[in-house]
Design an enzyme around this catalytic site. Structure first.
Site, PDB file in Angstrom:
ATOM      1  N   ILE A  86       6.305  -1.472 -59.780  1.00  0.00           N
ATOM      2  CA  ILE A  86       6.591  -2.911 -59.694  1.00  0.00           C
ATOM      3  C   ILE A  86       6.133  -3.441 -58.334  1.00  0.00           C
ATOM      4  O   ILE A  86       6.645  -4.453 -57.849  1.00  0.00           O
ATOM      5  CB  ILE A  86       8.093  -3.218 -59.931  1.00  0.00           C
ATOM      6  CG1 ILE A  86       8.989  -2.259 -59.128  1.00  0.00           C
ATOM      7  CG2 ILE A  86       8.429  -3.170 -61.409  1.00  0.00           C
ATOM      8  CD1 ILE A  86      10.478  -2.597 -59.200  1.00  0.00           C
ATOM      9  N   GLY A 122      12.601  -0.650 -49.180  1.00  0.00           N
ATOM     10  CA  GLY A 122      12.790  -1.975 -48.576  1.00  0.00           C
ATOM     11  C   GLY A 122      13.773  -2.777 -49.414  1.00  0.00           C
ATOM     12  O   GLY A 122      14.609  -2.209 -50.128  1.00  0.00           O
ATOM     13  N   ARG A 123      13.637  -4.087 -49.353  1.00  0.00           N
ATOM     14  CA  ARG A 123      14.587  -4.952 -50.068  1.00  0.00           C
ATOM     15  C   ARG A 123      14.602  -4.652 -51.558  1.00  0.00           C
ATOM     16  O   ARG A 123      15.661  -4.523 -52.167  1.00  0.00           O
ATOM     17  CB  ARG A 123      14.212  -6.428 -49.852  1.00  0.00           C
ATOM     18  CG  ARG A 123      14.562  -6.941 -48.485  1.00  0.00           C
ATOM     19  CD  ARG A 123      14.029  -8.348 -48.305  1.00  0.00           C
ATOM     20  NE  ARG A 123      12.634  -8.300 -47.972  1.00  0.00           N
ATOM     21  CZ  ARG A 123      12.080  -8.868 -46.897  1.00  0.00           C
ATOM     22  NH1 ARG A 123      12.836  -9.575 -46.080  1.00  0.00           N
ATOM     23  NH2 ARG A 123      10.803  -8.769 -46.656  1.00  0.00           N
ATOM     24  N   ILE A 124      13.414  -4.530 -52.161  1.00  0.00           N
ATOM     25  CA  ILE A 124      13.359  -4.334 -53.619  1.00  0.00           C
ATOM     26  C   ILE A 124      13.804  -2.921 -53.990  1.00  0.00           C
ATOM     27  O   ILE A 124      14.586  -2.726 -54.928  1.00  0.00           O
ATOM     28  CB  ILE A 124      11.943  -4.664 -54.144  1.00  0.00           C
ATOM     29  CG1 ILE A 124      11.679  -6.172 -53.980  1.00  0.00           C
ATOM     30  CG2 ILE A 124      11.800  -4.253 -55.608  1.00  0.00           C
ATOM     31  CD1 ILE A 124      10.245  -6.607 -54.248  1.00  0.00           C
ATOM     32  N   ARG A 175       2.284  -2.973 -56.140  1.00  0.00           N
ATOM     33  CA  ARG A 175       0.895  -3.384 -56.283  1.00  0.00           C
ATOM     34  C   ARG A 175       0.119  -2.222 -56.876  1.00  0.00           C
ATOM     35  O   ARG A 175       0.401  -1.056 -56.576  1.00  0.00           O
ATOM     36  CB  ARG A 175       0.274  -3.705 -54.921  1.00  0.00           C
ATOM     37  CG  ARG A 175       0.597  -5.052 -54.378  1.00  0.00           C
ATOM     38  CD  ARG A 175      -0.147  -6.173 -55.114  1.00  0.00           C
ATOM     39  NE  ARG A 175       0.114  -7.445 -54.478  1.00  0.00           N
ATOM     40  CZ  ARG A 175       1.169  -8.224 -54.755  1.00  0.00           C
ATOM     41  NH1 ARG A 175       2.037  -7.876 -55.678  1.00  0.00           N
ATOM     42  NH2 ARG A 175       1.341  -9.360 -54.112  1.00  0.00           N
ATOM     43  N   ASP A 225       3.683  -2.953 -64.097  1.00  0.00           N
ATOM     44  CA  ASP A 225       3.638  -4.417 -64.081  1.00  0.00           C
ATOM     45  C   ASP A 225       2.390  -4.913 -63.367  1.00  0.00           C
ATOM     46  O   ASP A 225       2.133  -6.109 -63.334  1.00  0.00           O
ATOM     47  CB  ASP A 225       4.898  -4.945 -63.372  1.00  0.00           C
ATOM     48  CG  ASP A 225       5.058  -6.456 -63.477  1.00  0.00           C
ATOM     49  OD1 ASP A 225       4.832  -6.998 -64.590  1.00  0.00           O
ATOM     50  OD2 ASP A 225       5.400  -7.101 -62.468  1.00  0.00           O
ATOM     51  N   GLU A 271      -6.422  -6.787 -62.405  1.00  0.00           N
ATOM     52  CA  GLU A 271      -5.661  -7.591 -63.366  1.00  0.00           C
ATOM     53  C   GLU A 271      -6.134  -9.051 -63.313  1.00  0.00           C
ATOM     54  O   GLU A 271      -6.536  -9.519 -62.252  1.00  0.00           O
ATOM     55  CB  GLU A 271      -4.152  -7.499 -63.049  1.00  0.00           C
ATOM     56  CG  GLU A 271      -3.782  -8.028 -61.672  1.00  0.00           C
ATOM     57  CD  GLU A 271      -2.318  -7.790 -61.307  1.00  0.00           C
ATOM     58  OE1 GLU A 271      -1.839  -6.656 -61.424  1.00  0.00           O
ATOM     59  OE2 GLU A 271      -1.691  -8.774 -60.888  1.00  0.00           O
ATOM     60  N   HIS A 303       2.263  -8.464 -64.917  1.00  0.00           N
ATOM     61  CA  HIS A 303       2.647  -8.868 -63.551  1.00  0.00           C
ATOM     62  C   HIS A 303       3.700  -9.983 -63.596  1.00  0.00           C
ATOM     63  O   HIS A 303       3.476 -11.094 -63.087  1.00  0.00           O
ATOM     64  CB  HIS A 303       1.422  -9.326 -62.748  1.00  0.00           C
ATOM     65  CG  HIS A 303       1.659  -9.322 -61.273  1.00  0.00           C
ATOM     66  ND1 HIS A 303       0.672  -9.098 -60.345  1.00  0.00           N
ATOM     67  CD2 HIS A 303       2.786  -9.504 -60.546  1.00  0.00           C
ATOM     68  CE1 HIS A 303       1.180  -9.157 -59.114  1.00  0.00           C
ATOM     69  NE2 HIS A 303       2.465  -9.413 -59.219  1.00  0.00           N
TER      70      HIS A 303
END
Ligand code: 8YV
Length: 314
Positions: free
Chosen positions: A231, A153-155, A233, A257, A262, A280
């Protein structure tokens, strides 16, 4: 009268001030007894402001019968009960795009830190071991490696764009191949992807369907020299299989991350030296967090003005 907004988590001062100027903010996160707080405040709530990892579950939504909007300060909305929102006509917004580049920057930084052991090497200097023991041991090169991206996707695409400059080969798995990136190799499934690469980035939007998509089979396919970078979930990775693989040396290393439960992370992580553990913070720059807060408020404003939402999820 200002509309009542339920705030699920703390926000920076530069958001808190403007939010309180416009809305009657009820701070759920500061309440000693969450259930009592919801009983006292829920009836009047018209919007919920929450963070990606906090979301709004069915308990919160049920306690707010008049809620119209859930505005997420984050791109991930997996912690929002979307089925309940859709059923009740509750609109949901998130903060995509504004955080993409920062998350990708940190992901690439994590890859370099893992391979070149920058955190351990810096500790070598600080502890005096450079002077007493000599040079830091040799590490592994980054450029020219084979990189996999799970979730293009975008990331994921922002990570891939950056890595082109490192001369790596890019393999990815997603629902469908991208038409406009012929140089990036589409792979059918996560195990085949892990088999094809040295480093696997997890950049997948989390949902019930993607839970533990990185399982023991994927980790074993990545192998004893392989590196995992998450990076997205924690729920995308089977954390106990990951810990087993890291402890047993069947996976080389991981940079994470995000963690189950958490910030109270599994103490097994702390005993490992083949992990880079981050709190995170992939979207955690001043610039991006300011843009995220602005987007949350812009969506709230537009909702209460009856205008189209800027970044609707449903
Ligand atoms: C958090 C995130 O929202 O975008 C997401 O989905 O998880 C983060 O940006 C951020 O840490 C604020 O809590």
């Amino acid at each position: 009268m200002k509309p009542v907004v339920l705030q699920m988590g703390a926000l920076p001062d530069w958001d808190q001030g403007p939010l309180e100027a416009q809305f009657d903010v009820r701070a759920f996160f500061a309440a000693e007894d969450g259930n009592a707080f919801l009983r006292d405040n829920g009836e009047s709530v018209r919007a919920i402001v929450t963070r990606g990892e906090l979301g709004a579950d069915s308990t919160v939504l049920d306690a707010c019968p008049a809620v119209e909007l859930v505005a997420v300060y984050g791109v991930g909305f997996d912690a929002v009960d979307m089925a309940a929102c859709t059923e009740r006509g509750i609109r949901v917004t998130n903060t995509p795009d504004v955080l993409t580049e920062d998350v990708a920057d940190l992901g690439v930084g994590m890859m370099i830190a893992l391979s070149r052991e920058t955190v351990q090497a810096a500790a070598w200097v600080r502890s005096g071991r450079w002077a007493s023991e000599g040079n830091y041991p040799l590490t592994t090169r980054v450029h020219g490696r084979r990189v996999g991206i799970l979730g293009m996707g975008r990331i994921g695409q922002a990570v891939a764009r950056r890595l082109q400059g490192f001369g790596v080969s890019i393999h990815y798995a997603d629902l469908a191949p991208l038409d406009d990136q012929p140089a990036w190799v589409h792979v059918d499934n996560p195990v085949a992807l892990a088999e094809a690469v040295d480093v696997l980035f997890v950049t997948l939007a989390a949902s019930a369907r993607t839970r533990h998509i990185v399982d023991a089979a994927v980790l074993s396919a990545l192998g004893h020299n392989g590196q995992l970078i998450n990076i997205s979930r924690a729920s995308n990775v089977d954390e106990s299989a990951l810990l087993d693989a890291l402890e047993g040396g069947t996976l080389g290393a991981a940079a994470l991350d995000v963690f189950e439960g958490e910030p109270a992370i599994d103490p097994r992580f702390l005993a490992l030296d083949n992990v880079l553990l981050l709190p995170h913070c992939a979207s955690g720059t001043v610039e991006t967090r300011q843009a995220m807060g602005q987007l949350v408020r812009d969506n709230l404003d537009r909702h209460f003005a009856g205008d189209a939402l800027l970044t609707p999820v449903n």
